[in-house]
Design a protein around this motif. Sequence first.
Motif, PDB file in Angstrom:
ATOM      1  N   GLY A  93       0.785  -1.215   0.000  1.00 32.31           N
ATOM      2  CA  GLY A  93       0.000   0.000   0.000  1.00 32.31           C
ATOM      3  C   GLY A  93       0.819   1.268   0.000  1.00 32.31           C
TER       4      GLY A  93
ATOM      5  N   GLU B 113      -6.978  -8.199  -3.334  1.00 32.06           N
ATOM      6  CA  GLU B 113      -8.025  -8.249  -2.313  1.00 32.06           C
ATOM      7  C   GLU B 113      -7.476  -8.671  -0.958  1.00 32.06           C
ATOM      8  OE1 GLU B 113     -12.566  -9.684  -2.634  1.00 32.06           O
ATOM      9  OE2 GLU B 113     -11.115 -11.333  -2.721  1.00 32.06           O
TER      10      GLU B 113
ATOM     11  N   ILE C 258      -5.673  -5.696   0.500  1.00 32.37           N
ATOM     12  CA  ILE C 258      -6.631  -4.688   0.985  1.00 32.37           C
ATOM     13  C   ILE C 258      -7.048  -5.013   2.414  1.00 32.37           C
ATOM     14  CG2 ILE C 258      -9.016  -3.887   0.715  1.00 32.37           C
ATOM     15  CD1 ILE C 258      -8.569  -3.878  -2.304  1.00 32.37           C
TER      16      ILE C 258
ATOM     17  N   VAL D 205      -5.202   1.624   2.642  1.00 34.15           N
ATOM     18  CA  VAL D 205      -6.360   1.739   1.753  1.00 34.15           C
ATOM     19  C   VAL D 205      -7.162   2.986   2.116  1.00 34.15           C
ATOM     20  CG1 VAL D 205      -8.493   0.634   0.970  1.00 34.15           C
ATOM     21  CG2 VAL D 205      -6.449  -0.751   1.375  1.00 34.15           C
TER      22      VAL D 205
ATOM     23  N   VAL E 256      -9.591   2.853  -5.426  1.00 36.15           N
ATOM     24  CA  VAL E 256      -8.870   1.605  -5.156  1.00 36.15           C
ATOM     25  C   VAL E 256      -9.706   0.447  -5.682  1.00 36.15           C
ATOM     26  CG1 VAL E 256      -7.816   0.135  -3.401  1.00 36.15           C
ATOM     27  CG2 VAL E 256      -7.816   2.624  -3.098  1.00 36.15           C
TER      28      VAL E 256
ATOM     29  N   PRO F  93      -9.981  -3.645  -6.252  1.00 35.74           N
ATOM     30  CA  PRO F  93      -9.402  -4.913  -5.808  1.00 35.74           C
ATOM     31  C   PRO F  93      -9.120  -5.865  -6.961  1.00 35.74           C
ATOM     32  CG  PRO F  93     -11.754  -4.879  -5.368  1.00 35.74           C
ATOM     33  CD  PRO F  93     -11.402  -3.507  -5.882  1.00 35.74           C
TER      34      PRO F  93
END
Length: 405
Positions: free
Chosen positions: A121, A144, A147, A154, A164, A166
């Motif tokens: 991230g 995913e 995340i 995120v 954003v 996934p």
Amino acid sequence: MIDQLTSYQRPSGHGYYGKFGGAYIPEMLHPNVEQLQQSYLEIMQESTFQAEFRDLLHDYVGRPTPLYYAKRLSSVFNTNIFLKREDLCHTGAHKINNTIGQILLALRLGKKRIIAETGAGQHGVATATVCALKGVECIVYMGEKDIERQAPNVARMRMLGATVIPAISGSRTLKDATNEAIRDWINNPSDTHYIIGSVVGPHPYPDMVARFQSVISEETRWQLKEKTGSELPTHVIACVGGGSNAAGAFYHYLDELSVQLVAVEAAGHGINSGMSAATTALGKPGILHGSKSLLMQTEDGQVIEPHSISAGLDYPGIGPLHAHLFESGRATFLNATDEEAMRSAFEVARLEGIIPALETAHAFAALNKMDLNSNHHVILCLSGRGDKDLSAYMKQMDMIGETGK
């Protein structure tokens, strides 16, 4: 024929470091990549570009970052350890160095839309940050699974105005986010610039990202001279997934053969566990995301899903520069398991009052595997801070008690 290299810093005219590199891309991306190949060096060398880039690094990012002598850690290992504090950059990691450079380049190319991939991230946050700074649309692809385990980053991306998206295929991690970003780029080639976050992808990305990140070692040389009287350490250590912080930390030492370069990969649950991301130990030559490099793959060429507790190292390949450093023997490649990295993170926190990112914790773990002495000067690139990994650290404390021991 692959051109012979005269420096470890520079790829050949065709974008190869030894036999690794190149640009293996769909026809739809040829105009974009060719435009980059023909213009990136000229743009980067313009006085107006350099002035804006350097001003932003100083006034916005907060450079130069300190070179900190870690006294208590040095005492434990009976050596002299200096931490290059990239964790103190705006956004909390080295990634911002590259995104500042690439957003300036994208604007000069007339691009109106930015896409990026991210694992831990940090690159996504850095990309969202510079897009907010310049008022440009930003789309970030993120696995995913990542995340879920990097929720604070995120939230930061979304607060900065990024969309954003996934990636829900495969292992749902960095590799899959990169796949989705490349698909987007194929579908939107004219108005979109892809800010790749590491020294991977088709030429010129590995060289371009390494040049933007080289500010790390550029500063380190004069900072070390101020502290020790010499620009040259005995060792430079950095963690490696794709390898951007390592490329930056190594860059101005690549042709200084007296300096030992040590890259540390993620061994996950162990090299032979089937859940690892140690590419140089497990990989073989292959093509992934636009370049030829070392890649974890099956006998029939299918990508093996990597594993690391660290989202930023959870990648089945390695940048072509690092593949060349490994094959040529210029750099030593070590690895650290999830458990070793976690243990080192707590050690650094207790000894130095610094909570490192899980990625950097792998580099710290390598100190236990090296033969160091009191005459050595060791630079370790502290690539990011550990705020984003607090949930993982909290789970560890819940499992073993509040002491983290």
